[in-house]
Design a protein around this motif. Sequence first.
Motif, short mmCIF file in Angstrom:
data_model
loop_
_atom_site.label_atom_id
_atom_site.label_comp_id
_atom_site.label_asym_id
_atom_site.label_seq_id
_atom_site.Cartn_x
_atom_site.Cartn_y
_atom_site.Cartn_z
N LYS A 54 -19.32 -12.07 50.31
CA LYS A 54 -19.96 -10.86 49.77
C LYS A 54 -21.13 -10.43 50.66
O LYS A 54 -21.29 -9.25 50.97
CB LYS A 54 -20.45 -11.11 48.35
CG LYS A 54 -20.97 -9.85 47.65
CD LYS A 54 -21.75 -10.18 46.39
CE LYS A 54 -20.91 -10.89 45.34
NZ LYS A 54 -21.69 -11.09 44.09
N GLN A 55 -21.94 -11.41 51.06
CA GLN A 55 -23.10 -11.13 51.92
C GLN A 55 -22.67 -10.56 53.26
O GLN A 55 -23.35 -9.70 53.83
CB GLN A 55 -23.91 -12.41 52.11
CG GLN A 55 -25.25 -12.22 52.79
CD GLN A 55 -26.23 -11.44 51.94
OE1 GLN A 55 -26.19 -11.54 50.71
NE2 GLN A 55 -27.11 -10.68 52.58
N ALA A 56 -21.55 -11.05 53.78
CA ALA A 56 -21.06 -10.56 55.07
C ALA A 56 -20.59 -9.11 54.99
O ALA A 56 -20.52 -8.41 56.00
CB ALA A 56 -19.91 -11.46 55.55
N ASN A 57 -20.26 -8.66 53.78
CA ASN A 57 -19.79 -7.29 53.56
C ASN A 57 -18.53 -6.98 54.37
O ASN A 57 -18.45 -5.98 55.08
CB ASN A 57 -20.90 -6.27 53.88
CG ASN A 57 -20.56 -4.86 53.40
OD1 ASN A 57 -19.71 -4.69 52.53
ND2 ASN A 57 -21.23 -3.87 53.96
N ILE A 58 -17.54 -7.89 54.24
CA ILE A 58 -16.23 -7.59 54.81
C ILE A 58 -15.63 -6.47 53.97
O ILE A 58 -15.24 -6.68 52.83
CB ILE A 58 -15.28 -8.81 54.76
CG1 ILE A 58 -15.89 -10.01 55.48
CG2 ILE A 58 -13.93 -8.46 55.36
CD1 ILE A 58 -15.05 -11.28 55.35
N ARG A 59 -15.57 -5.29 54.52
CA ARG A 59 -15.03 -4.16 53.77
C ARG A 59 -13.53 -4.07 54.00
O ARG A 59 -13.03 -4.23 55.11
CB ARG A 59 -15.73 -2.87 54.17
CG ARG A 59 -17.21 -2.91 53.78
CD ARG A 59 -17.99 -1.69 54.17
NE ARG A 59 -17.54 -0.49 53.47
CZ ARG A 59 -18.24 0.64 53.43
NH1 ARG A 59 -19.42 0.72 54.02
NH2 ARG A 59 -17.77 1.70 52.79
N GLY A 60 -12.78 -3.86 52.92
CA GLY A 60 -11.33 -3.89 52.96
C GLY A 60 -10.75 -3.06 54.08
O GLY A 60 -11.11 -1.89 54.25
N ARG A 61 -9.85 -3.66 54.85
CA ARG A 61 -9.24 -2.97 56.00
C ARG A 61 -7.94 -2.27 55.63
O ARG A 61 -7.25 -1.75 56.49
CB ARG A 61 -8.97 -3.96 57.13
CG ARG A 61 -10.17 -4.74 57.69
CD ARG A 61 -11.37 -3.88 58.00
NE ARG A 61 -12.27 -4.52 58.96
CZ ARG A 61 -13.57 -4.75 58.75
NH1 ARG A 61 -14.12 -4.43 57.58
NH2 ARG A 61 -14.32 -5.28 59.70
N GLY A 62 -7.61 -2.24 54.34
CA GLY A 62 -6.37 -1.58 53.94
C GLY A 62 -6.54 -0.10 53.62
O GLY A 62 -5.57 0.59 53.32
#
Length: 429
Positions: A54-62
């Motif tokens: 969550k902290q890394a803020n991996i935003r959905g790539r789909g």
Amino acid sequence: MAQNWKSFEPLLIPDIPNLQEIEVYEENGGYEALKKIVKDQETWSRKSVIEEVKQANIRGRGGAGFNAGLKWSFMPDPDGGPRYLACNGDESEPGTFKDRKIFEYNPHLFIEGALIASYAMTIDTIYVYIRGEYISWVEMFQEAVNDAYEKGYLGENILGTDISIDLEVTYGAGAYICGEETAMLESLEGKRGYPRTKPPFPAQNGLWGRPTTINNIETLANVPLVINNGADWYGDIGAEEHPGPVLYGISGHVNRPGVYEYPTGVPVMDLINEVAGGIRGGKDLKALIPGGSSTPVLRADQLEGVSMNSDSLKDAGSMMGTAGMVVMDEDTDMVEVLWRIAHFYHHESCGQCTPCREGTGWLEKVLKKIKDGEGEMKDLDLLLDVGNQMEGRTICALADAAVWPVRHTINRFRDEFEARCKKSVHAVA
């Protein structure tokens, strides 16, 4: 802004020969993130893994760009019953062709990410859904899965722990609608790919009525990078509000089409001119669809200063989507382009909702009339009006995806459409 993109070393698909082989992946640090977690569950509790992602803020790539860790946190507490992770590799959006590169060149990075996600959410079964046209990639990926089972990364008591996770590869029959998350769940259950009404959401009522999280393939491939290097490290890659590496699929009228990995936030014109070698034939750029066919088209004069991240593209009047960039040169017939897109969405509508079933057909019919030189000026406003009656009135977003290209292409290239209508305008007495 990703000023240092030219010196970026790929992370999702690094230049390592035979990385798809599990031994080569292991030699290059593969599965270390998984080992780190499962062998030190006190430090890496399930909640701490979710918090790190969550902290890394991996935003959905789909396409949606939602924070993956936040999505994971929506899963309810375990109740002893089965829980699922559904991995969306359908990739049917025209202009999008990046997940297959992961299946082919670095499948174990994705498998490791899916395993970490499953650990974090107490999931016992992973389903990977791949479009049927990708049968060669299905076979490649299945080999990688078999190898992961043999090495003890999948199955019962992973790496000698009390964690057991299975992974099943399945594929569809070519329906674009099954890229919509709940239609994919229906398809996985062996039913027709009809999107479900929400709520309830999949986290509460997903596969076979059980808690389910749905993530894109590329999204999950980012997870081991975060565990190995930390959220702060990940956050320093690319655009601050939309960090990390991205697989840019560049197609259309460029000299070097293909999939290129760079950080988020690379200027659009740098990707077109430097990465993809510029417009073929030395012609001028006319338009760009930045994130797959449903994302609003941008004129060349709208691209100055725009970079490939969600906020910059939103400010420009479009969206990041899947980062599937379709580049069009000065000779492109925008009427023809829009009719082709409308034909696709009409063909792929599942027909469950009347506004979409009937509306996509109307959009295609009227656009064909204009394309064939039989359109009237009033047809342009009719197209916009039909679109307004469709958007936001259906169970899933396919109707919206059909409307956005129509609305924005007509508004941004209206002179081209009007030029095709003039000869058939009839004077009113």
